[in-house]
Design a protein around this motif. Sequence first.
Motif, mmCIF file in Angstrom:
data_model
loop_
_atom_site.group_PDB
_atom_site.id
_atom_site.type_symbol
_atom_site.label_atom_id
_atom_site.label_comp_id
_atom_site.label_asym_id
_atom_site.label_seq_id
_atom_site.Cartn_x
_atom_site.Cartn_y
_atom_site.Cartn_z
ATOM 1 N N LYS A 29 -8.977 9.923 -13.373
ATOM 2 C CA LYS A 29 -8.443 11.102 -12.676
ATOM 3 C C LYS A 29 -9.337 11.500 -11.501
ATOM 4 O O LYS A 29 -9.394 12.656 -11.125
ATOM 5 N N THR A 30 -10.032 10.527 -10.894
ATOM 6 C CA THR A 30 -10.941 10.849 -9.801
ATOM 7 C C THR A 30 -10.168 11.144 -8.521
ATOM 8 O O THR A 30 -8.988 10.822 -8.386
ATOM 9 N N ASN A 31 -10.865 11.748 -7.568
ATOM 10 C CA ASN A 31 -10.250 12.074 -6.283
ATOM 11 C C ASN A 31 -9.872 10.814 -5.517
ATOM 12 O O ASN A 31 -8.890 10.797 -4.782
ATOM 13 N N LYS A 32 -10.664 9.734 -5.682
ATOM 14 C CA LYS A 32 -10.363 8.484 -4.991
ATOM 15 C C LYS A 32 -9.017 7.934 -5.455
ATOM 16 O O LYS A 32 -8.195 7.505 -4.644
ATOM 17 N N THR A 33 -8.756 7.956 -6.753
ATOM 18 C CA THR A 33 -7.488 7.454 -7.280
ATOM 19 C C THR A 33 -6.332 8.328 -6.822
ATOM 20 O O THR A 33 -5.271 7.815 -6.446
ATOM 21 N N LYS A 34 -6.524 9.646 -6.824
ATOM 22 C CA LYS A 34 -5.468 10.544 -6.340
ATOM 23 C C LYS A 34 -5.169 10.292 -4.869
ATOM 24 O O LYS A 34 -4.018 10.287 -4.453
ATOM 25 N N ASN A 37 -3.227 6.986 -4.532
ATOM 26 C CA ASN A 37 -1.841 7.107 -4.986
ATOM 27 C C ASN A 37 -0.984 7.863 -3.976
ATOM 28 O O ASN A 37 0.224 7.631 -3.896
ATOM 29 N N ASN A 38 -1.583 8.763 -3.203
ATOM 30 C CA ASN A 38 -0.845 9.522 -2.196
ATOM 31 C C ASN A 38 -0.876 8.865 -0.820
ATOM 32 O O ASN A 38 -0.285 9.385 0.117
ATOM 33 N N LEU A 39 -1.569 7.720 -0.704
ATOM 34 C CA LEU A 39 -1.695 7.028 0.577
ATOM 35 C C LEU A 39 -0.353 6.464 1.012
ATOM 36 O O LEU A 39 0.345 5.813 0.242
ATOM 37 N N ASP A 40 0.023 6.761 2.244
ATOM 38 C CA ASP A 40 1.277 6.266 2.802
ATOM 39 C C ASP A 40 0.954 5.109 3.730
ATOM 40 O O ASP A 40 0.292 5.295 4.749
ATOM 41 N N VAL A 41 1.402 3.917 3.388
ATOM 42 C CA VAL A 41 1.110 2.716 4.161
ATOM 43 C C VAL A 41 2.085 2.641 5.330
ATOM 44 O O VAL A 41 3.294 2.538 5.126
ATOM 45 N N THR A 42 1.566 2.700 6.551
ATOM 46 C CA THR A 42 2.403 2.683 7.751
ATOM 47 C C THR A 42 1.818 1.721 8.766
ATOM 48 O O THR A 42 0.645 1.347 8.684
ATOM 49 N N GLY A 43 2.636 1.343 9.734
ATOM 50 C CA GLY A 43 2.176 0.479 10.810
ATOM 51 C C GLY A 43 2.167 -0.992 10.452
ATOM 52 O O GLY A 43 1.593 -1.799 11.181
ATOM 53 N N VAL A 44 2.776 -1.365 9.333
ATOM 54 C CA VAL A 44 2.804 -2.761 8.895
ATOM 55 C C VAL A 44 4.242 -3.181 8.607
ATOM 56 O O VAL A 44 5.128 -2.341 8.441
ATOM 57 N N CYS A 45 4.461 -4.489 8.521
ATOM 58 C CA CYS A 45 5.794 -4.999 8.208
ATOM 59 C C CYS A 45 6.091 -4.797 6.714
ATOM 60 O O CYS A 45 5.209 -4.403 5.944
ATOM 61 N N LYS A 46 7.314 -5.102 6.317
ATOM 62 C CA LYS A 46 7.728 -4.857 4.938
ATOM 63 C C LYS A 46 6.919 -5.692 3.949
ATOM 64 O O LYS A 46 6.509 -5.204 2.901
ATOM 65 N N ILE A 56 -2.630 -1.095 -4.379
ATOM 66 C CA ILE A 56 -2.844 0.293 -4.784
ATOM 67 C C ILE A 56 -2.389 0.491 -6.219
ATOM 68 O O ILE A 56 -3.080 1.126 -7.029
ATOM 69 N N LYS A 57 -1.231 -0.068 -6.564
ATOM 70 C CA LYS A 57 -0.653 0.138 -7.894
ATOM 71 C C LYS A 57 -1.533 -0.431 -8.991
ATOM 72 O O LYS A 57 -1.665 0.157 -10.071
ATOM 73 N N TYR A 61 -7.014 -2.155 -4.469
ATOM 74 C CA TYR A 61 -7.218 -1.690 -3.097
ATOM 75 C C TYR A 61 -8.627 -1.165 -2.943
ATOM 76 O O TYR A 61 -9.078 -0.330 -3.724
ATOM 77 N N LYS A 62 -9.327 -1.658 -1.927
ATOM 78 C CA LYS A 62 -10.672 -1.186 -1.634
ATOM 79 C C LYS A 62 -10.664 -0.541 -0.249
ATOM 80 O O LYS A 62 -10.582 -1.234 0.755
ATOM 81 N N PRO A 63 -10.725 0.794 -0.177
ATOM 82 C CA PRO A 63 -10.657 1.462 1.134
ATOM 83 C C PRO A 63 -11.906 1.197 1.973
ATOM 84 O O PRO A 63 -12.977 0.868 1.444
ATOM 85 N N LEU A 64 -11.748 1.344 3.274
ATOM 86 C CA LEU A 64 -12.874 1.150 4.184
ATOM 87 C C LEU A 64 -13.859 2.298 4.060
ATOM 88 O O LEU A 64 -13.468 3.452 3.876
ATOM 89 N N THR A 65 -15.138 1.981 4.190
ATOM 90 C CA THR A 65 -16.159 3.028 4.186
ATOM 91 C C THR A 65 -16.514 3.449 5.607
ATOM 92 O O THR A 65 -17.005 4.547 5.822
ATOM 93 N N ALA A 66 -16.272 2.553 6.562
ATOM 94 C CA ALA A 66 -16.524 2.842 7.976
ATOM 95 C C ALA A 66 -15.428 2.159 8.789
ATOM 96 O O ALA A 66 -14.850 1.172 8.343
ATOM 97 N N PRO A 67 -15.130 2.675 9.989
ATOM 98 C CA PRO A 67 -14.088 2.039 10.805
ATOM 99 C C PRO A 67 -14.445 0.597 11.154
ATOM 100 O O PRO A 67 -15.613 0.268 11.375
#
Length: 194
Positions: A29-34, A37-46, A56-57, A61-67
């Motif tokens: 129930k960590t903030n990272k998981t929340k 789960n709420n991340l909306d994937v946009t800008g990519v093909c189907k 993600i499911k 998924y490993k999010p970026l720590t820096a750009p």
Amino acid sequence: MSTSRGNAMRTRPQKHQNKSAYKNDLHDKTNKTKFLNNLDVTGVCKRCKDIIDWKIKYKKYKPLTAPRKCVGCEEKAIKYAYHILCTKCATKRNVCAKCNTAVEANELEIEKEPNVDLQLMLKGIPERKRRTIMRAINKTHGGDSNLTPEVISQVEEMLKNMDNLNLGDNDDELDDFDDSDSDGSDKSGNYEQD
């Protein structure tokens, strides 16, 4: 044996079958998981969207720590994991930000950043005042919450006049009462001495 040479067809079902679907937030129930789960994937093909949604499911998924550095403009502008192009370059070229394949503009889902900017503008104020401002914007612009220059000026004006903004509080009614209750005690809980 199902893996024996020449045996392409298995005759029995798999031994361990899942009774229920996997839930990535069942014991986490960590903030990272929340956030994921709420991340909306946009800008990519189907296809790439399905791949990232699967990651993600199933907690892969490993999010970026820096750009990261964009392949197109060579700037550190990539904010999302598994992307090779920044949002600006992907929209300019009409390609997927992950696999760099050509995609039609209507298939490419682009994130709506103006709402993010509006949320950042209103981040530091209390929830009640924030909702009042959002209601006023939706009322004047018919539910369209795109960030246009007139909306920005309207929000800034509301933020400046926030103290004068009438939120429906009935502070005048409270002035009729004094500091003591009807039983003779004041707010501190001490009783009056006769």
